[in-house]
Design an enzyme around this catalytic site. Structure first.
Site, PDB file in Angstrom:
ATOM      1  N   GLY A  14       0.770  -1.507   0.086  1.00 45.83           N
ATOM      2  CA  GLY A  14      -0.754  -0.007  -0.076  1.00 45.83           C
ATOM      3  C   GLY A  14       0.865   1.304  -0.195  1.00 45.83           C
ATOM      4  N   MET A  85      -4.041  -7.293  -6.430  1.00 45.38           N
ATOM      5  CA  MET A  85      -3.886  -8.835  -7.892  1.00 45.38           C
ATOM      6  C   MET A  85      -4.834  -9.312  -8.296  1.00 45.38           C
ATOM      7  SD  MET A  85      -0.348  -7.609  -6.551  1.00 45.38           S
ATOM      8  CE  MET A  85       0.124  -9.075  -8.064  1.00 45.38           C
ATOM      9  N   LYS A  86      -6.393  -8.830  -7.849  1.00 48.94           N
ATOM     10  CA  LYS A  86      -6.821 -10.292  -8.931  1.00 48.94           C
ATOM     11  C   LYS A  86      -7.905  -9.388  -9.427  1.00 48.94           C
ATOM     12  CE  LYS A  86      -7.977 -13.346  -5.120  1.00 48.94           C
ATOM     13  NZ  LYS A  86      -6.997 -13.443  -4.689  1.00 48.94           N
ATOM     14  N   ILE A  87      -8.288 -10.071 -10.489  1.00 49.35           N
ATOM     15  CA  ILE A  87      -8.785  -9.141 -11.870  1.00 49.35           C
ATOM     16  C   ILE A  87     -10.288  -9.055 -11.314  1.00 49.35           C
ATOM     17  CG2 ILE A  87      -9.690 -10.031 -13.708  1.00 49.35           C
ATOM     18  CD1 ILE A  87      -6.665 -11.541 -13.860  1.00 49.35           C
ATOM     19  N   LEU A  88     -10.833  -8.327 -11.580  1.00 46.89           N
ATOM     20  CA  LEU A  88     -12.227  -7.758 -10.920  1.00 46.89           C
ATOM     21  C   LEU A  88     -13.022  -8.058 -11.760  1.00 46.89           C
ATOM     22  CD1 LEU A  88     -11.833  -3.739 -10.409  1.00 46.89           C
ATOM     23  CD2 LEU A  88     -12.040  -5.140  -8.931  1.00 46.89           C
ATOM     24  N   HIS A 104      -0.377   0.606 -13.285  1.00 43.87           N
ATOM     25  CA  HIS A 104       1.162  -0.450 -13.929  1.00 43.87           C
ATOM     26  C   HIS A 104       2.014   0.043 -13.758  1.00 43.87           C
ATOM     27  CE1 HIS A 104       1.312  -4.747 -15.741  1.00 43.87           C
ATOM     28  NE2 HIS A 104       1.885  -4.027 -16.660  1.00 43.87           N
TER      29      HIS A 104
HETATM   30  C1  GRF Z   1       3.227  -0.877  -7.986  1.00 47.30           C
HETATM   31  O1  GRF Z   1       4.169  -1.754  -8.494  1.00 47.30           O
HETATM   32  C2  GRF Z   1       1.789  -0.702  -8.950  1.00 47.30           C
HETATM   33  O2  GRF Z   1       2.363  -0.434  -9.796  1.00 47.30           O
HETATM   34  C3  GRF Z   1       1.503  -2.555  -9.206  1.00 47.30           C
HETATM   35  O3  GRF Z   1       1.541  -2.967  -7.917  1.00 47.30           O
HETATM   36  C4  GRF Z   1       2.012  -2.560  -6.913  1.00 47.30           C
HETATM   37  C5  GRF Z   1       1.601  -2.024  -5.355  1.00 47.30           C
HETATM   38  O4  GRF Z   1       2.865  -0.921  -4.447  1.00 47.30           O
HETATM   39  N1  GRF Z   1      -0.032  -2.148  -9.634  1.00 47.30           N
HETATM   40  P1  GRF Z   1       2.828  -0.723  -3.150  1.00 47.30           P
HETATM   41  O5  GRF Z   1       2.241  -1.719  -2.643  1.00 47.30           O
HETATM   42  O6  GRF Z   1       1.258   0.938  -3.587  1.00 47.30           O
HETATM   43  O7  GRF Z   1       3.536  -0.493  -2.918  1.00 47.30           O
END
Ligand code: GRF
Length: 210
Positions: A14, A85-88, A104
């Site tokens: 986060g 990390m889940k696909i919506l 991303h």
């Molecule tokens: C980031 O690198 C973002 O691009 C990807 O997930 C990572 C999240 O990092 N979608 P954090 O949890 O905000 O440190």
């Protein structure tokens, strides 16, 4: 203008969420993060949210049903994916199309999916970066908004690239969110306008844009 009501979805550390919340607190972003939702009850991002007195939701077994219920309850103007990390599921993506942002860790459309830093090193790319985009059913393939490039050095490792990319993310994600909350990003059928002009390719030079 009324403050927008945003929710953040995350699965891990986060740090992007923390950075966005800091920009809310310093007044850069005129919105409120009303909830942080995670599919991982151990996500460090949930602890950060609790410290910030933001309501948290850890999704349980039927993750997407739970998510739908929570989102219905919150009535968010904006859904910010920050390392979710889940696909919506398609029904949620359709329902909130134009209101879901993701960041991303690559220069999309290159390197969709996972392990972007490793793949960039293997391919001996000269540049890498981060991209903010709207979310559609096409994984990491929704309309692109804003991108920041970083130079890849010979000595870079997955860890150094991760750090450099995070640094880029901390500058572009709040900015793209600000464009959204200030009404600079408008939906027009399946594409988007920035200050009235169609976004043909992701905005990269932000030096002249406030
Ligand atoms: C980031 O690198 C973002 O691009 C990807 O997930 C990572 C999240 O990092 N979608 P954090 O949890 O905000 O440190």
């Amino acid at each position: 203008m009324n403050k927008m009501n945003a929710v953040v979805l995350l699965s891990g550390n986060g740090s992007n969420f923390k950075n966005i919340q800091d920009r809310v607190k310093d007044g850069f972003l005129n919105m409120k993060i009303s909830a942080v939702i995670s599919d991982n009850e151990k996500a460090y991002g949930l602890q950060i949210a609790r410290k910030e007195n933001i309501k948290t939701y850890a999704l349980k077994n039927k993750i997407n049903d739970d998510l739908n219920n929570v989102l219905n309850k919150i009535n968010a103007d904006l859904i910010i994916l920050a390392g979710y990390m889940k696909i919506l599921p398609p029904d949620i993506v359709d329902k909130y199309f134009g209101k879901i942002l993701n960041i991303h860790p690559s220069l999309l459309p290159k390197y969709k999916g996972m392990n972007t830093h490793q793949r960039v090193i293997e391919d001996k790319e000269s540049f890498h970066g981060a991209t903010v985009h709207f979310v559609t059913k096409n994984l990491d393939g929704g309309p692109l908004i804003l991108q920041q490039k970083i130079k890849v050095d010979d000595k870079d490792t997955v860890e150094t690239l991760k750090e450099k990319v995070h640094h880029a993310e901390y500058s572009i994600y709040p900015l793209a969110i600000k464009w959204y909350t200030d009404g600079f990003l408008e939906q027009c059928e399946n594409y988007f306008l920035f200050k009235g002009a169609k976004i043909e390719s992701p905005i990269q030079d932000i030096s002249n844009i406030k």
